[in-house]
Design a protein around this motif. Structure first.
Motif, PDB file in Angstrom:
ATOM      1  N   LEU A   1       0.863  -1.177   0.000  1.00  7.88           N
ATOM      2  CA  LEU A   1       0.000   0.000   0.000  1.00  7.88           C
ATOM      3  C   LEU A   1       0.899   1.227   0.000  1.00  7.88           C
ATOM      4  N   THR A   2       0.583   2.201  -0.833  1.00  6.70           N
ATOM      5  CA  THR A   2       1.361   3.437  -0.820  1.00  6.70           C
ATOM      6  C   THR A   2       0.511   4.573  -0.273  1.00  6.70           C
ATOM      7  N   THR A   3       1.142   5.444   0.484  1.00  3.19           N
ATOM      8  CA  THR A   3       0.453   6.642   0.979  1.00  3.19           C
ATOM      9  C   THR A   3       1.034   7.888   0.316  1.00  3.19           C
TER      10      THR A   3
ATOM     11  N   ASP B   1      -9.873   1.616  10.125  1.00  2.00           N
ATOM     12  CA  ASP B   1      -9.029   0.423  10.115  1.00  2.00           C
ATOM     13  C   ASP B   1      -7.744   0.677   9.333  1.00  2.00           C
ATOM     14  N   SER B   2      -7.860   1.249   8.154  1.00  3.48           N
ATOM     15  CA  SER B   2      -6.666   1.487   7.338  1.00  3.48           C
ATOM     16  C   SER B   2      -5.782   2.573   7.950  1.00  3.48           C
ATOM     17  N   LYS B   3      -6.388   3.588   8.538  1.00  2.65           N
ATOM     18  CA  LYS B   3      -5.599   4.646   9.189  1.00  2.65           C
ATOM     19  C   LYS B   3      -4.811   4.077  10.366  1.00  2.65           C
ATOM     20  N   LYS B   4      -5.427   3.152  11.105  1.00  6.35           N
ATOM     21  CA  LYS B   4      -4.751   2.510  12.234  1.00  6.35           C
ATOM     22  C   LYS B   4      -3.577   1.676  11.739  1.00  6.35           C
ATOM     23  N   LEU B   5      -3.781   0.931  10.684  1.00  7.82           N
ATOM     24  CA  LEU B   5      -2.741   0.105  10.094  1.00  7.82           C
ATOM     25  C   LEU B   5      -1.546   0.966   9.673  1.00  7.82           C
ATOM     26  N   ILE B   6      -1.822   2.084   9.032  1.00  8.58           N
ATOM     27  CA  ILE B   6      -0.770   3.002   8.575  1.00  8.58           C
ATOM     28  C   ILE B   6      -0.035   3.620   9.760  1.00  8.58           C
ATOM     29  N   THR B   7      -0.769   4.058  10.768  1.00  4.49           N
ATOM     30  CA  THR B   7      -0.160   4.659  11.953  1.00  4.49           C
ATOM     31  C   THR B   7       0.749   3.667  12.664  1.00  4.49           C
ATOM     32  N   GLU B   8       0.294   2.430  12.807  1.00  7.62           N
ATOM     33  CA  GLU B   8       1.107   1.403  13.469  1.00  7.62           C
ATOM     34  C   GLU B   8       2.379   1.122  12.680  1.00  7.62           C
ATOM     35  N   TRP B   9       2.284   1.083  11.347  1.00  4.38           N
ATOM     36  CA  TRP B   9       3.475   0.857  10.519  1.00  4.38           C
ATOM     37  C   TRP B   9       4.474   2.005  10.700  1.00  4.38           C
ATOM     38  N   ARG B  10       3.989   3.216  10.682  1.00  2.00           N
ATOM     39  CA  ARG B  10       4.894   4.371  10.822  1.00  2.00           C
ATOM     40  C   ARG B  10       5.564   4.396  12.186  1.00  2.00           C
ATOM     41  N   LYS B  11       4.842   4.030  13.225  1.00  2.00           N
ATOM     42  CA  LYS B  11       5.438   3.959  14.570  1.00  2.00           C
ATOM     43  C   LYS B  11       6.530   2.900  14.600  1.00  2.00           C
ATOM     44  N   ARG B  12       6.277   1.761  13.984  1.00  4.12           N
ATOM     45  CA  ARG B  12       7.256   0.668  13.940  1.00  4.12           C
ATOM     46  C   ARG B  12       8.500   1.110  13.182  1.00  4.12           C
ATOM     47  N   GLU B  13       8.303   1.783  12.055  1.00  5.02           N
ATOM     48  CA  GLU B  13       9.432   2.267  11.248  1.00  5.02           C
ATOM     49  C   GLU B  13      10.254   3.291  12.038  1.00  5.02           C
ATOM     50  N   ALA B  14       9.573   4.179  12.744  1.00  2.00           N
ATOM     51  CA  ALA B  14      10.260   5.222  13.504  1.00  2.00           C
ATOM     52  C   ALA B  14      11.074   4.623  14.656  1.00  2.00           C
ATOM     53  N   ALA B  15      10.593   3.521  15.205  1.00  3.18           N
ATOM     54  CA  ALA B  15      11.265   2.889  16.344  1.00  3.18           C
ATOM     55  C   ALA B  15      12.534   2.132  15.919  1.00  3.18           C
ATOM     56  N   GLU B  16      12.618   1.787  14.644  1.00  8.09           N
ATOM     57  CA  GLU B  16      13.781   1.002  14.168  1.00  8.09           C
ATOM     58  C   GLU B  16      14.961   1.861  13.836  1.00  8.09           C
TER      59      GLU B  16
ATOM     60  N   ASP C   1       5.312   3.394   2.103  1.00  6.93           N
ATOM     61  CA  ASP C   1       4.906   2.190   1.389  1.00  6.93           C
ATOM     62  C   ASP C   1       4.855   1.049   2.391  1.00  6.93           C
ATOM     63  N   ILE C   2       3.689   0.461   2.542  1.00  4.90           N
ATOM     64  CA  ILE C   2       3.441  -0.449   3.655  1.00  4.90           C
ATOM     65  C   ILE C   2       3.095  -1.853   3.158  1.00  4.90           C
ATOM     66  N   PRO C   3       3.878  -2.881   3.552  1.00  8.89           N
ATOM     67  CA  PRO C   3       3.544  -4.247   3.162  1.00  8.89           C
ATOM     68  C   PRO C   3       2.373  -4.765   3.995  1.00  8.89           C
ATOM     69  N   ILE C   4       1.442  -5.439   3.324  1.00 13.87           N
ATOM     70  CA  ILE C   4       0.280  -5.995   4.016  1.00 13.87           C
ATOM     71  C   ILE C   4       0.038  -7.403   3.475  1.00 13.87           C
ATOM     72  N   HIS C   5      -0.053  -8.358   4.369  1.00 13.91           N
ATOM     73  CA  HIS C   5      -0.307  -9.748   3.958  1.00 13.91           C
ATOM     74  C   HIS C   5      -1.705  -9.847   3.350  1.00 13.91           C
ATOM     75  N   ILE C   6      -1.856 -10.683   2.325  1.00 14.83           N
ATOM     76  CA  ILE C   6      -3.136 -10.801   1.623  1.00 14.83           C
ATOM     77  C   ILE C   6      -4.265 -11.247   2.541  1.00 14.83           C
ATOM     78  N   SER C   7      -3.962 -11.949   3.616  1.00 12.35           N
ATOM     79  CA  SER C   7      -5.011 -12.405   4.536  1.00 12.35           C
ATOM     80  C   SER C   7      -5.773 -11.231   5.152  1.00 12.35           C
ATOM     81  N   HIS C   8      -5.152 -10.065   5.219  1.00 12.24           N
ATOM     82  CA  HIS C   8      -5.812  -8.871   5.763  1.00 12.24           C
ATOM     83  C   HIS C   8      -7.048  -8.499   4.941  1.00 12.24           C
ATOM     84  N   PHE C   9      -7.030  -8.851   3.674  1.00  9.71           N
ATOM     85  CA  PHE C   9      -8.114  -8.479   2.765  1.00  9.71           C
ATOM     86  C   PHE C   9      -9.147  -9.589   2.578  1.00  9.71           C
TER      87      PHE C   9
END
Length: 104
Positions: free
Chosen positions: A9-11, A89-104, A56-64
């Motif tokens: 997914l791209t933002t 739901d999608s905003k939460k997914l994006i926010t969680e990904w960005r937090k994870r990226e920032a923490a690394e 750009d956020i990877p999402i497993h197909i099972s999410h859909f």
């Protein structure tokens, strides 16, 4: 299974066809973007995470709720296109990904 089970997914870009209310995904072989899930490219986990970044956020197909065959239609005309709406739901997914990226 060929191991390609991730969408990206791209933002960075907004859809122009559906009023800006849906997400865009990388197409196969990094050949542009599509709002139509059936046209989204499938990537291995390794490929998806190498491409992914804050926008750009990877999402497993099972999410859909669809299997690999759904995404690998190869059809030039899609009778019933499926879109992924911008939602809480999608905003939460994006926010969680960005937090994870920032923490690394």
């Amino acid at each position: 299974m060929n191991g390609k089970e991730y969408l990206i997914l791209t933002t960075r870009h907004k859809d122009m066809l559906f009023g800006g209310g849906v997400h865009l995904f990388w197409c196969p072989d990094s050949s542009g973007y599509s709002a139509i899930l059936q046209r989204a490219g499938l990537y291995t986990k390794k490929e998806a995470y190498e491409i992914a970044g804050e926008e750009d956020i990877p999402i497993h197909i099972s999410h859909f709720g669809h299997d690999q065959d759904f995404f690998e239609t190869g059809e030039s005309f899609i009778q019933m296109p499926v879109l992924y709406s911008i939602s809480e739901d999608s905003k939460k997914l994006i926010t969680e990904w960005r937090k994870r990226e920032a923490a690394e």
